[in-house]
Design a protein around this motif. Structure first.
Motif, PDB file in Angstrom:
ATOM      1  N   LYS A 114     -36.267 -15.396 -64.431  1.00 21.94           N
ATOM      2  CA  LYS A 114     -35.901 -16.690 -64.998  1.00 21.94           C
ATOM      3  C   LYS A 114     -36.526 -17.850 -64.224  1.00 21.94           C
ATOM      4  O   LYS A 114     -36.837 -18.895 -64.794  1.00 21.94           O
ATOM      5  CB  LYS A 114     -34.377 -16.835 -65.014  1.00 21.94           C
ATOM      6  CG  LYS A 114     -33.683 -15.937 -66.017  1.00 21.94           C
ATOM      7  CD  LYS A 114     -32.177 -16.164 -66.005  1.00 21.94           C
ATOM      8  CE  LYS A 114     -31.481 -15.298 -67.040  1.00 21.94           C
ATOM      9  NZ  LYS A 114     -30.010 -15.481 -67.006  1.00 21.94           N
ATOM     10  N   ARG A 115     -36.697 -17.680 -62.923  1.00 18.13           N
ATOM     11  CA  ARG A 115     -37.217 -18.768 -62.103  1.00 18.13           C
ATOM     12  C   ARG A 115     -38.553 -18.411 -61.473  1.00 18.13           C
ATOM     13  O   ARG A 115     -38.934 -18.953 -60.439  1.00 18.13           O
ATOM     14  CB  ARG A 115     -36.200 -19.138 -61.019  1.00 18.13           C
ATOM     15  CG  ARG A 115     -34.898 -19.684 -61.581  1.00 18.13           C
ATOM     16  CD  ARG A 115     -33.877 -19.981 -60.503  1.00 18.13           C
ATOM     17  NE  ARG A 115     -32.660 -20.557 -61.060  1.00 18.13           N
ATOM     18  CZ  ARG A 115     -31.658 -19.857 -61.577  1.00 18.13           C
ATOM     19  NH1 ARG A 115     -31.753 -18.530 -61.623  1.00 18.13           N
ATOM     20  NH2 ARG A 115     -30.591 -20.445 -62.067  1.00 18.13           N
ATOM     21  N   SER A 116     -39.253 -17.488 -62.073  1.00 17.66           N
ATOM     22  CA  SER A 116     -40.555 -17.069 -61.554  1.00 17.66           C
ATOM     23  C   SER A 116     -41.634 -18.041 -61.971  1.00 17.66           C
ATOM     24  O   SER A 116     -41.532 -18.728 -62.978  1.00 17.66           O
ATOM     25  CB  SER A 116     -40.914 -15.671 -62.082  1.00 17.66           C
ATOM     26  OG  SER A 116     -39.932 -14.730 -61.712  1.00 17.66           O
ATOM     27  N   GLY A 117     -42.692 -18.091 -61.214  1.00 20.72           N
ATOM     28  CA  GLY A 117     -43.815 -18.947 -61.571  1.00 20.72           C
ATOM     29  C   GLY A 117     -44.467 -18.482 -62.850  1.00 20.72           C
ATOM     30  O   GLY A 117     -44.445 -17.302 -63.198  1.00 20.72           O
ATOM     31  N   ASP A 122     -47.296 -25.382 -67.483  1.00 25.08           N
ATOM     32  CA  ASP A 122     -48.457 -25.417 -66.604  1.00 25.08           C
ATOM     33  C   ASP A 122     -48.767 -24.057 -65.984  1.00 25.08           C
ATOM     34  O   ASP A 122     -49.752 -23.909 -65.275  1.00 25.08           O
ATOM     35  CB  ASP A 122     -48.231 -26.438 -65.468  1.00 25.08           C
ATOM     36  CG  ASP A 122     -48.105 -27.853 -66.018  1.00 25.08           C
ATOM     37  OD1 ASP A 122     -47.366 -28.627 -65.405  1.00 25.08           O
ATOM     38  OD2 ASP A 122     -48.735 -28.150 -67.049  1.00 25.08           O
ATOM     39  N   GLY A 123     -47.897 -23.079 -66.214  1.00 23.78           N
ATOM     40  CA  GLY A 123     -48.086 -21.773 -65.585  1.00 23.78           C
ATOM     41  C   GLY A 123     -49.184 -20.974 -66.266  1.00 23.78           C
ATOM     42  O   GLY A 123     -49.357 -21.020 -67.473  1.00 23.78           O
ATOM     43  N   GLN A 124     -49.913 -20.218 -65.472  1.00 23.39           N
ATOM     44  CA  GLN A 124     -51.004 -19.409 -66.038  1.00 23.39           C
ATOM     45  C   GLN A 124     -50.481 -18.326 -66.961  1.00 23.39           C
ATOM     46  O   GLN A 124     -51.191 -17.872 -67.840  1.00 23.39           O
ATOM     47  CB  GLN A 124     -51.805 -18.777 -64.895  1.00 23.39           C
ATOM     48  CG  GLN A 124     -52.588 -19.792 -64.070  1.00 23.39           C
ATOM     49  CD  GLN A 124     -53.399 -19.111 -62.989  1.00 23.39           C
ATOM     50  OE1 GLN A 124     -53.153 -17.965 -62.634  1.00 23.39           O
ATOM     51  NE2 GLN A 124     -54.377 -19.817 -62.464  1.00 23.39           N
ATOM     52  N   LEU A 125     -49.219 -17.920 -66.741  1.00 21.36           N
ATOM     53  CA  LEU A 125     -48.657 -16.836 -67.557  1.00 21.36           C
ATOM     54  C   LEU A 125     -47.702 -17.368 -68.613  1.00 21.36           C
ATOM     55  O   LEU A 125     -46.946 -16.611 -69.199  1.00 21.36           O
ATOM     56  CB  LEU A 125     -47.915 -15.832 -66.660  1.00 21.36           C
ATOM     57  CG  LEU A 125     -48.782 -15.112 -65.631  1.00 21.36           C
ATOM     58  CD1 LEU A 125     -47.927 -14.188 -64.797  1.00 21.36           C
ATOM     59  CD2 LEU A 125     -49.902 -14.337 -66.286  1.00 21.36           C
ATOM     60  N   ALA A 126     -47.730 -18.660 -68.851  1.00 24.70           N
ATOM     61  CA  ALA A 126     -46.830 -19.219 -69.856  1.00 24.70           C
ATOM     62  C   ALA A 126     -47.045 -18.524 -71.196  1.00 24.70           C
ATOM     63  O   ALA A 126     -48.167 -18.376 -71.667  1.00 24.70           O
ATOM     64  CB  ALA A 126     -47.080 -20.711 -70.007  1.00 24.70           C
ATOM     65  N   GLY A 127     -45.954 -18.072 -71.799  1.00 25.02           N
ATOM     66  CA  GLY A 127     -46.053 -17.389 -73.081  1.00 25.02           C
ATOM     67  C   GLY A 127     -46.200 -15.890 -72.958  1.00 25.02           C
ATOM     68  O   GLY A 127     -46.039 -15.177 -73.935  1.00 25.02           O
ATOM     69  N   GLU A 128     -46.501 -15.388 -71.741  1.00 24.55           N
ATOM     70  CA  GLU A 128     -46.596 -13.940 -71.549  1.00 24.55           C
ATOM     71  C   GLU A 128     -45.193 -13.357 -71.421  1.00 24.55           C
ATOM     72  O   GLU A 128     -44.211 -14.058 -71.219  1.00 24.55           O
ATOM     73  CB  GLU A 128     -47.419 -13.618 -70.295  1.00 24.55           C
ATOM     74  CG  GLU A 128     -48.880 -14.031 -70.388  1.00 24.55           C
ATOM     75  CD  GLU A 128     -49.672 -13.150 -71.336  1.00 24.55           C
ATOM     76  OE1 GLU A 128     -49.117 -12.148 -71.826  1.00 24.55           O
ATOM     77  OE2 GLU A 128     -50.842 -13.456 -71.579  1.00 24.55           O
ATOM     78  N   ASP A 129     -45.106 -12.023 -71.529  1.00 23.63           N
ATOM     79  CA  ASP A 129     -43.807 -11.378 -71.420  1.00 23.63           C
ATOM     80  C   ASP A 129     -43.604 -10.753 -70.048  1.00 23.63           C
ATOM     81  O   ASP A 129     -42.760  -9.900 -69.870  1.00 23.63           O
ATOM     82  CB  ASP A 129     -43.632 -10.327 -72.524  1.00 23.63           C
ATOM     83  CG  ASP A 129     -44.858  -9.444 -72.669  1.00 23.63           C
ATOM     84  OD1 ASP A 129     -45.608  -9.309 -71.682  1.00 23.63           O
ATOM     85  OD2 ASP A 129     -45.066  -8.908 -73.759  1.00 23.63           O
ATOM     86  N   TRP A 130     -44.377 -11.164 -69.055  1.00 32.30           N
ATOM     87  CA  TRP A 130     -44.232 -10.635 -67.712  1.00 32.30           C
ATOM     88  C   TRP A 130     -44.738 -11.649 -66.690  1.00 32.30           C
ATOM     89  O   TRP A 130     -45.588 -12.488 -66.974  1.00 32.30           O
ATOM     90  CB  TRP A 130     -45.002  -9.319 -67.565  1.00 32.30           C
ATOM     91  CG  TRP A 130     -46.434  -9.403 -68.007  1.00 32.30           C
ATOM     92  CD1 TRP A 130     -46.917  -9.261 -69.273  1.00 32.30           C
ATOM     93  CD2 TRP A 130     -47.577  -9.675 -67.187  1.00 32.30           C
ATOM     94  NE1 TRP A 130     -48.269  -9.419 -69.308  1.00 32.30           N
ATOM     95  CE2 TRP A 130     -48.716  -9.668 -68.037  1.00 32.30           C
ATOM     96  CE3 TRP A 130     -47.754  -9.907 -65.835  1.00 32.30           C
ATOM     97  CZ2 TRP A 130     -49.995  -9.888 -67.562  1.00 32.30           C
ATOM     98  CZ3 TRP A 130     -49.046 -10.134 -65.362  1.00 32.30           C
ATOM     99  CH2 TRP A 130     -50.147 -10.118 -66.231  1.00 32.30           C
ATOM    100  N   ASN A 131     -44.147 -11.576 -65.484  1.00 38.36           N
ATOM    101  CA  ASN A 131     -44.623 -12.341 -64.337  1.00 38.36           C
ATOM    102  C   ASN A 131     -45.196 -11.432 -63.255  1.00 38.36           C
ATOM    103  O   ASN A 131     -46.127 -11.809 -62.551  1.00 38.36           O
ATOM    104  CB  ASN A 131     -43.480 -13.141 -63.698  1.00 38.36           C
ATOM    105  CG  ASN A 131     -42.942 -14.223 -64.614  1.00 38.36           C
ATOM    106  OD1 ASN A 131     -41.730 -14.317 -64.786  1.00 38.36           O
ATOM    107  ND2 ASN A 131     -43.790 -15.036 -65.197  1.00 38.36           N
TER     108      ASN A 131
END
Length: 284
Positions: A114-117, A122-131
């Motif tokens: 929930k609080r991962s980058g 602005d996150g590179q993984l925005a919209g992905e289903d994994w961090n």
């Protein structure tokens, strides 16, 4: 069967591979991980667990040629409102997803915090289903021996933290698993029927009665060898020219709706093989 024999030869599958093919081994691992991450306490058999026994080579043809993806056996646990959605099943995964590249004896765990980058705009993984991803060898003599030896060394040092330590990473709370029939998503359904007019429309009406909309109908031109392999694997006595495989993909539905529709379809006299169904991967 040939792939399974090769996996046994390499030490990736047990002499009795039922736990591997039925999904029970993956289910046991998912139960442990869900307890640690969500505080969920469930017993084996309490979640939807579909194995790979029904998956045929023809399903991989449809996944690749029509679905732009492949099929992976995946264990999933994620929050869904106040409950935890948990299941083990083959999934149709798009080629662009990193899971599609996990192959052989390699295992992978991916998760999203929930609080991962990477969750924001602005996150590179925005919209992905994994961090985060952990990947590595998951079977074979070497990896198994290392894991066992690591546990033995931990016990010998007198630090059995994994036995006596905290069993969950989250505070104790009351949480339940989402009922199997309420699990929702888009679905892949593969049928093998006696080729005659009106079958697709009849199957479509059965899905309609269950409140399910059809997304697409996939049909390939199959070679004689492909049809012969299909007939042999299922012990079909029909002439090859009378055997018609095709795939229907479904819009958002629940497992309960799928079961209701397949009860109707399974009673039809043109059905040669029980329809094979499983979810299509979605982040939601």
């Amino acid at each position: 069967e040939e792939a399974l024999r090769e996996a046994q030869r390499l030490g990736y599958a047990e002499a009795n591979p039922k736990s591997d093919t039925s999904g029970s081994d993956a289910e046991a691992k998912l139960i442990l991980l869900a307890a640690v991450t969500f505080g969920l306490r469930v017993k084996p058999g309490a979640i939807l667990c579909k194995g790979i026994e029904e998956i045929h080579a023809i399903d991989f043809l449809y996944a690749d040629r029509k679905g732009a993806g492949t099929i992976k056996h995946v264990a999933v646990a994620r929050e869904n409102g106040a409950a935890i959605q948990a299941f083990v099943s083959p999934l149709l995964v798009p080629h662009g997803h990193f899971l599609s590249a996990i192959d052989g004896a390699t295992n992978a765990i991916f998760f999203k915090g929930k609080r991962s980058g990477g969750n924001g705009a602005d996150g590179q993984l925005a919209g992905e289903d994994w961090n985060y991803v952990f990947a590595g060898p998951g079977a074979g003599g070497g990896p198994t021996a290392i894991a066992i030896l690591g546990d033995v060394c931990e016990l010998a040092r007198g630090r059995p933290r994994h036995l006596a330590g905290r069993s969950s990473l989250v505070a104790t709370r009351s949480v339940s698993v989402q009922p199997e029939d309420q699990i929702g998503g888009c679905f892949y359904v593969r049928c093998v029927v006696k080729d005659r007019a009106g079958i697709v429309g009849d199957i479509g009406r059965a899905f309609g009665q269950a409140g399910i909309n059809i997304s697409e109908i996939w049909q390939l031109t199959h070679s004689q060898d492909e049809l012969q392999a299909l007939a042999k694997s299922y012990g079909l006595a029909e002439k090859l020219e009378n055997i018609l495989p095709f795939v229907i993909t479904l819009e958002q539905a629940t497992v309960g709706q799928i079961k209701d529709a397949l009860k109707i379809i399974g009673r039809k006299d043109y059905i040669l093989v029980n329809p094979v169904w499983f979810p299509i991967w979605s982040r939601n």
